[in-house]
Design an enzyme around this catalytic site. Structure first.
Site: not given
Length: 136
Positions: A63, A66
């Site tokens: 991600c 993230c």
């Protein structure tokens, strides 16, 4: 691709068995840890969030947002009274489902074991600090 995933999972499992990443129980004490605590399973998460203010970062290695959020939660762990826990949703799918994590990153703020705030997506550091301070 499947072989690479299996290899990555095996490597992570070996790291966990060898204690290279530490556990939530090892990292907890009366003060909040200066580094994020990697949580592996429901029991560890429950132990981690049971006392005080805890920011839980549900993330995935693949991600992009993230990865952008990682230094922010690292600074928050080092500079606030809150404990910061990280939960890899790929390794803890049942835990992510239990807390209704459908997008990453998802941040949950716990106070004394109870979830009190939920944030989805990239968050700004000043807003996170302010939110933590309001519960500390």
């Amino acid at each position: 691709m499947a072989d690479e995933l299996a290899e990555i999972r095996q490597k992570k499992l070996e790291e966990l068995r060898n204690g290279e990443r530490g556990t939530a129980a090892e990292n907890r004490n009366n003060e909040s840890p200066a580094d994020p605590v990697h949580v592996h399973g429901a029991g560890e998460l429950q132990d981690t969030v049971s006392d005080g203010v805890v920011l839980v970062d549900f993330y995935a290695d693949w991600c992009g947002p993230c990865k952008q959020l990682e230094p922010v939660v690292g600074r928050i762990a080092a500079d606030t009274v809150a404990t910061v826990a990280k939960v890899d949703i790929d390794a803890n799918q049942q835990l992510a489902a239990k807390y209704g994590v459908r997008s990453v990153p998802t941040l949950l703020l716990f106070t004394d074991g109870e979830p009190v705030e939920r944030m989805v997506g990239m968050q700004q550091e000043p807003q996170l600090r302010s939110l933590i301070e309001s519960y500390a």
